[in-house]
Design an enzyme around this catalytic site. Structure first.
Site, mmCIF file in Angstrom:
data_model
loop_
_atom_site.group_PDB
_atom_site.id
_atom_site.type_symbol
_atom_site.label_atom_id
_atom_site.label_comp_id
_atom_site.label_asym_id
_atom_site.label_seq_id
_atom_site.Cartn_x
_atom_site.Cartn_y
_atom_site.Cartn_z
ATOM 1 N N ASP A 9 0.867 -1.195 0.000
ATOM 2 C CA ASP A 9 0.000 0.000 0.000
ATOM 3 C C ASP A 9 0.898 1.239 0.000
ATOM 4 O O ASP A 9 2.128 1.129 0.111
ATOM 5 C CB ASP A 9 -0.923 0.000 1.233
ATOM 6 N N SER A 10 0.240 2.404 -0.080
ATOM 7 C CA SER A 10 1.006 3.647 0.007
ATOM 8 C C SER A 10 1.390 3.954 1.451
ATOM 9 O O SER A 10 2.353 4.677 1.702
ATOM 10 C CB SER A 10 0.153 4.806 -0.521
ATOM 11 N N CYS A 73 -4.409 -1.675 -1.894
ATOM 12 C CA CYS A 73 -4.637 -0.249 -2.125
ATOM 13 C C CYS A 73 -5.611 -0.134 -3.287
ATOM 14 O O CYS A 73 -5.332 -0.620 -4.386
ATOM 15 C CB CYS A 73 -3.307 0.418 -2.487
ATOM 16 N N GLU A 151 -3.465 7.913 8.806
ATOM 17 C CA GLU A 151 -2.022 7.830 9.081
ATOM 18 C C GLU A 151 -1.735 8.392 10.476
ATOM 19 O O GLU A 151 -0.953 7.824 11.235
ATOM 20 C CB GLU A 151 -1.224 8.642 8.038
ATOM 21 N N CYS A 183 -11.254 2.846 0.184
ATOM 22 C CA CYS A 183 -9.828 3.110 0.356
ATOM 23 C C CYS A 183 -9.439 2.307 1.583
ATOM 24 O O CYS A 183 -10.134 2.354 2.601
ATOM 25 C CB CYS A 183 -9.588 4.606 0.587
ATOM 26 N N HIS A 185 -7.335 2.710 3.762
ATOM 27 C CA HIS A 185 -7.048 3.492 4.966
ATOM 28 C C HIS A 185 -8.307 3.682 5.827
ATOM 29 O O HIS A 185 -8.198 3.900 7.034
ATOM 30 C CB HIS A 185 -6.531 4.890 4.583
HETATM 31 N N1 DGL Z 1 -4.833 3.075 0.804
HETATM 32 C C1 DGL Z 1 -4.998 3.555 -0.502
HETATM 33 C C2 DGL Z 1 -6.292 3.140 -1.160
HETATM 34 O O1 DGL Z 1 -6.832 2.134 -0.811
HETATM 35 C C3 DGL Z 1 -4.392 4.850 -0.950
HETATM 36 C C4 DGL Z 1 -4.415 6.053 -0.067
HETATM 37 C C5 DGL Z 1 -3.568 7.159 -0.663
HETATM 38 O O2 DGL Z 1 -2.346 7.032 -0.626
HETATM 39 O O3 DGL Z 1 -4.145 8.136 -1.186
HETATM 40 O O4 DGL Z 1 -6.771 3.773 -2.047
#
Ligand code: DGL
Length: 261
Positions: A9-10, A73, A151, A183, A185
């Site tokens: 992931d990012s 992600c 985060e 997402c 996150h």
């Molecule tokens: N966790 C990511 C997703 O599912 C990306 C979040 C990001 O870096 O913008 O889209």
């Protein structure tokens, strides 16, 4: 011998997926790779996103001898899956926003997709909506601020309900009954989001679906050596102490910055 399952992931979002995968495959070795130097992905240009992900993931697959990759992600999954599947000779699993179950569960046939600005605008997402939710009114909400809040929470900071309500006010105002957390996150903030939107809004994510897919592939195609439950985290930019502590609590015994470029 085959190596760990690589989860990518990012940032910390992929941990919401890894948590579910680990529930069904508790004995495997995992390598969690996150590209925090380039976060948030939802703001990146398409080519930049594809090229950067391909080179980083391919190099790490080689380095750790990964047996399967999970692109945990949504933003990256909308673009990089075809490229990666071509470049790698191991299975690559992506994340798809839970639009299909949302359309099935929504009593009012009024659903929302809360995702990154990148995911919201991709053709991939619009095709998904057309295919699985054409009978529903679908509202799209893009937010990178919420990614940064997740985060912040993962690094051990307190999140105020006010920060959530300021960002999610338009969702509450839309009166939908089912919201897709598109997402990875966002499940990290699920309690806060649910508290603000109320129990009348059903929140759906894709963690369990990804875990089921990984488990099927492992049974069918990938002969893993019995893992030692080894948990390694790799990242592209130095992380703060609070996040190191959270990663250790999650179960990572090794944390290190990867050399890029
Ligand atoms: N966790 C990511 C997703 O599912 C990306 C979040 C990001 O870096 O913008 O889209």
């Amino acid at each position: 011998m085959s190596g760990p399952i690589l989860v990518f992931d990012s940032g910390v979002g992929g941990l919401s997926i890894l948590e579910e995968v680990r529930k069904v495959l508790p004995d495997e070795d995992y390598c969690y790779l996150f590209d925090n130097a380039r976060l948030p992905y939802g703001e990146l240009d398409e080519l930049e996103l594809i090229d950067g992900c391909e080179s980083l993931i391919a190099a790490t697959v080689d380095k750790v001898n990964a047996s399967l990759v999970v692109i945990a992600c949504n933003t990256a999954s909308t673009l990089v899956l075809p490229v990666l599947r071509k470049a790698l000779n191991i299975p690559v699993v992506g994340v798809v926003p839970a639009i299909k179950p949302a359309a099935l569960y929504s009593k009012a046939e009024h659903i929302g997709l809360l995702a990154t600005p990148g995911t919201i605008k991709r053709d991939y997402t619009h095709s998904l909506i057309k295919e699985f939710a054409s009978s529903c009114q679908v509202e799209l909400f893009g937010s990178s601020e919420l990614v940064l809040l997740a985060e912040k929470k993962a690094a051990g900071n307190i999140i105020l309900q006010e920060e959530i309500s300021q960002l999610l006010y338009p969702i509450k105002a839309s009166a939908l009954d089912t919201l897709v957390l598109g997402c990875t996150h966002f499940p990290i903030l699920k309690d806060e989001i649910q508290e603000y939107l109320g129990d009348e809004v059903l929140l759906l994510d894709s963690g369990k679906a990804v875990a089921a897919r990984v488990s099927n592939l492992i049974e069918r195609d990938v002969k893993l050596k019995t893992g030692n439950k080894e948990m390694v985290a790799l990242y592209t930019q130095e992380i703060e102490e609070g996040l190191k502590k959270s990663l250790a609590e999650f179960g990572f015994s090794s944390l290190s910055k990867v050399q890029t470029g």
